[in-house]
Design a protein around this motif. Sequence first.
Motif, PDB file in Angstrom:
ATOM      1  N   LEU A  13     -36.658  27.843  -0.108  1.00  0.00           N
ATOM      2  CA  LEU A  13     -37.529  26.685   0.114  1.00  0.00           C
ATOM      3  C   LEU A  13     -37.186  25.998   1.434  1.00  0.00           C
ATOM      4  O   LEU A  13     -38.087  25.595   2.179  1.00  0.00           O
ATOM      5  CB  LEU A  13     -37.415  25.697  -1.042  1.00  0.00           C
ATOM      6  CG  LEU A  13     -38.028  26.130  -2.366  1.00  0.00           C
ATOM      7  CD1 LEU A  13     -37.680  25.133  -3.471  1.00  0.00           C
ATOM      8  CD2 LEU A  13     -39.521  26.292  -2.240  1.00  0.00           C
ATOM      9  N   CYS A  14     -35.895  25.884   1.719  1.00  0.00           N
ATOM     10  CA  CYS A  14     -35.478  25.322   3.013  1.00  0.00           C
ATOM     11  C   CYS A  14     -35.994  26.178   4.157  1.00  0.00           C
ATOM     12  O   CYS A  14     -36.409  25.664   5.198  1.00  0.00           O
ATOM     13  CB  CYS A  14     -33.959  25.208   3.082  1.00  0.00           C
ATOM     14  SG  CYS A  14     -33.252  23.905   2.067  1.00  0.00           S
ATOM     15  N   GLU A  15     -35.987  27.497   3.949  1.00  0.00           N
ATOM     16  CA  GLU A  15     -36.498  28.394   4.984  1.00  0.00           C
ATOM     17  C   GLU A  15     -37.983  28.140   5.242  1.00  0.00           C
ATOM     18  O   GLU A  15     -38.420  28.063   6.399  1.00  0.00           O
ATOM     19  CB  GLU A  15     -36.288  29.854   4.600  1.00  0.00           C
ATOM     20  CG  GLU A  15     -36.784  30.805   5.663  1.00  0.00           C
ATOM     21  CD  GLU A  15     -36.744  32.257   5.256  1.00  0.00           C
ATOM     22  OE1 GLU A  15     -36.671  33.101   6.165  1.00  0.00           O
ATOM     23  OE2 GLU A  15     -36.802  32.568   4.045  1.00  0.00           O
ATOM     24  N   VAL A  16     -38.757  28.006   4.190  1.00  0.00           N
ATOM     25  CA  VAL A  16     -40.186  27.738   4.348  1.00  0.00           C
ATOM     26  C   VAL A  16     -40.389  26.421   5.109  1.00  0.00           C
ATOM     27  O   VAL A  16     -41.222  26.341   6.020  1.00  0.00           O
ATOM     28  CB  VAL A  16     -40.902  27.693   2.977  1.00  0.00           C
ATOM     29  CG1 VAL A  16     -42.343  27.225   3.119  1.00  0.00           C
ATOM     30  CG2 VAL A  16     -40.850  29.064   2.305  1.00  0.00           C
ATOM     31  N   ILE A  17     -39.592  25.412   4.774  1.00  0.00           N
ATOM     32  CA  ILE A  17     -39.724  24.121   5.441  1.00  0.00           C
ATOM     33  C   ILE A  17     -39.387  24.232   6.917  1.00  0.00           C
ATOM     34  O   ILE A  17     -40.089  23.692   7.772  1.00  0.00           O
ATOM     35  CB  ILE A  17     -38.850  23.058   4.739  1.00  0.00           C
ATOM     36  CG1 ILE A  17     -39.416  22.771   3.350  1.00  0.00           C
ATOM     37  CG2 ILE A  17     -38.761  21.781   5.570  1.00  0.00           C
ATOM     38  CD1 ILE A  17     -38.509  21.962   2.451  1.00  0.00           C
ATOM     39  N   TRP A  18     -38.300  24.960   7.262  1.00  0.00           N
ATOM     40  CA  TRP A  18     -37.967  25.023   8.689  1.00  0.00           C
ATOM     41  C   TRP A  18     -38.953  25.881   9.468  1.00  0.00           C
ATOM     42  O   TRP A  18     -39.207  25.614  10.641  1.00  0.00           O
ATOM     43  CB  TRP A  18     -36.513  25.395   8.952  1.00  0.00           C
ATOM     44  CG  TRP A  18     -35.988  26.770   8.706  1.00  0.00           C
ATOM     45  CD1 TRP A  18     -35.165  27.139   7.682  1.00  0.00           C
ATOM     46  CD2 TRP A  18     -36.146  27.940   9.518  1.00  0.00           C
ATOM     47  NE1 TRP A  18     -34.834  28.473   7.801  1.00  0.00           N
ATOM     48  CE2 TRP A  18     -35.417  28.985   8.927  1.00  0.00           C
ATOM     49  CE3 TRP A  18     -36.847  28.208  10.696  1.00  0.00           C
ATOM     50  CZ2 TRP A  18     -35.369  30.272   9.455  1.00  0.00           C
ATOM     51  CZ3 TRP A  18     -36.791  29.503  11.221  1.00  0.00           C
ATOM     52  CH2 TRP A  18     -36.061  30.506  10.600  1.00  0.00           C
ATOM     53  N   VAL A  19     -39.533  26.883   8.832  1.00  0.00           N
ATOM     54  CA  VAL A  19     -40.556  27.668   9.529  1.00  0.00           C
ATOM     55  C   VAL A  19     -41.771  26.789   9.820  1.00  0.00           C
ATOM     56  O   VAL A  19     -42.338  26.838  10.918  1.00  0.00           O
ATOM     57  CB  VAL A  19     -40.938  28.926   8.712  1.00  0.00           C
ATOM     58  CG1 VAL A  19     -42.165  29.606   9.289  1.00  0.00           C
ATOM     59  CG2 VAL A  19     -39.768  29.897   8.667  1.00  0.00           C
ATOM     60  N   ILE A  20     -42.166  25.965   8.861  1.00  0.00           N
ATOM     61  CA  ILE A  20     -43.253  25.011   9.096  1.00  0.00           C
ATOM     62  C   ILE A  20     -42.854  24.032  10.198  1.00  0.00           C
ATOM     63  O   ILE A  20     -43.658  23.684  11.069  1.00  0.00           O
ATOM     64  CB  ILE A  20     -43.609  24.262   7.791  1.00  0.00           C
ATOM     65  CG1 ILE A  20     -44.202  25.224   6.773  1.00  0.00           C
ATOM     66  CG2 ILE A  20     -44.575  23.113   8.071  1.00  0.00           C
ATOM     67  CD1 ILE A  20     -44.276  24.658   5.380  1.00  0.00           C
ATOM     68  N   GLY A  21     -41.584  23.612  10.164  1.00  0.00           N
ATOM     69  CA  GLY A  21     -41.081  22.712  11.194  1.00  0.00           C
ATOM     70  C   GLY A  21     -41.188  23.302  12.588  1.00  0.00           C
ATOM     71  O   GLY A  21     -41.468  22.587  13.555  1.00  0.00           O
ATOM     72  N   LEU A  22     -40.981  24.612  12.712  1.00  0.00           N
ATOM     73  CA  LEU A  22     -41.129  25.248  14.021  1.00  0.00           C
ATOM     74  C   LEU A  22     -42.547  25.078  14.555  1.00  0.00           C
ATOM     75  O   LEU A  22     -42.760  24.919  15.750  1.00  0.00           O
ATOM     76  CB  LEU A  22     -40.783  26.741  13.941  1.00  0.00           C
ATOM     77  CG  LEU A  22     -39.317  27.097  13.704  1.00  0.00           C
ATOM     78  CD1 LEU A  22     -39.174  28.607  13.546  1.00  0.00           C
ATOM     79  CD2 LEU A  22     -38.427  26.585  14.810  1.00  0.00           C
TER      80      LEU A  22
END
Length: 114
Positions: A13-22
């Motif tokens: 879930l953190c990965e999905v959030i940081w990808v969106i953050g990019l």
Amino acid sequence: MNVRWLIVIIAALCEVIWVIGLKLSDNVGMWFLTILFIIASFILLVYSGKRLPTSTAYAVFVALGTVGTVIIDMLWFNEAFSWAKVGLLAALLIGVIGLKLVTSDSKRATENKN
């Protein structure tokens, strides 16, 4: 499901959030949050990899991150929906779930067999 696998799910879930953050980061604050989620996802993945079979934990992490990112892209960023994508995501999840089901949850279980 035990706590160790829950940590893998949280890492994904953190990965999905940081990808969106990019995609969304346009100021220092957003970049800072994105970097925090990058660090959190990898710390959680490393932590779980020390307590679970690393290959399976990583496969689950990547698959959940991929599925989550594609779904967010389709729902939030107007990426084109297609049944082919849904089918391929389902195949990915089926494969990873199957891998998890045939893998022991503990490295100790492997060590005890030897």
